[in-house]
Design a protein around this motif. Sequence first.
Motif: not given
Length: 276
Positions: A159-167
């Motif tokens: 998975c990608l971890g996306v924080l506040d819409g940013v990978p």
Amino acid sequence: MPPTDASANAATATATDADACTARGPAEVPGTDCEDTLDLRLPDEFLALIANETVGAAAQQSGVASRTQAGAGNPAQAVGVDGSARDDLLDTVADWGPVATPVGLFHLVPVRPERDLPLIGGWMNAPAVAEYWELDGPQNRTEDHVRAQLAGDGRCVPCLGVLDGVPMSYWEIYRADLDPVARHYPARPHDTGIHLLIGAAADRGRGLGSALLRSVADLALDKRPACARVIAEPDVRNAPSVSAFLSAGFRFSAEIDLPDKRAALMIRDRSLRDLM
């Protein structure tokens, strides 16, 4: 070679700098603490996977096998070679959804190769990551590793971890009790494992790692009722990463020898999650 923890400078990095996590493979197991006992009963899923190998091989040969990748905006469930839902073994990670964390809204998004591999490959070539994951170099080296996970039977979901819409991070959520590592520590049915790397150097060393590790471990426990523990195996040399797991509510259980490292077996227990 399987992934391990990454830290540019283990001697000077902060205790919350969790740059990358865990490796798996054959090893001799030293003594473990008294809280962990070996369950010799093979999980039902493991027996089912063995029974389905022949079916899966036949499906591949006949061209019946197919799968789909999940996108960020519209997660789709992957399909394994036997036609079953590939990530059912992990209670459909694609549907776990976003979770509020102390550092922002975080979402695990299953990897879509065409979109995500260039980004992941770039992260793997950062010196701090390459030292431990050993997937640096040509793009196909990372691609082969990730595609192997995607083409599997669902016991590991990259998975990608996306924080506040940013990978900003790469994760592998996996069934530790169905993984080869289960032969080398006292595994229990439905143990869930975590591999992590923080992508950008600017995101390391400021507490993101421990905050996200805690949130993802608790998310796995919330979404997987049968899972009693989340585990990780950071390299024992990477003191900042081990410290990040401790800060994230994991406890140190034992040191285990894997083919390419000596690892610290870290465990976050469902029964202790409100105390640690």
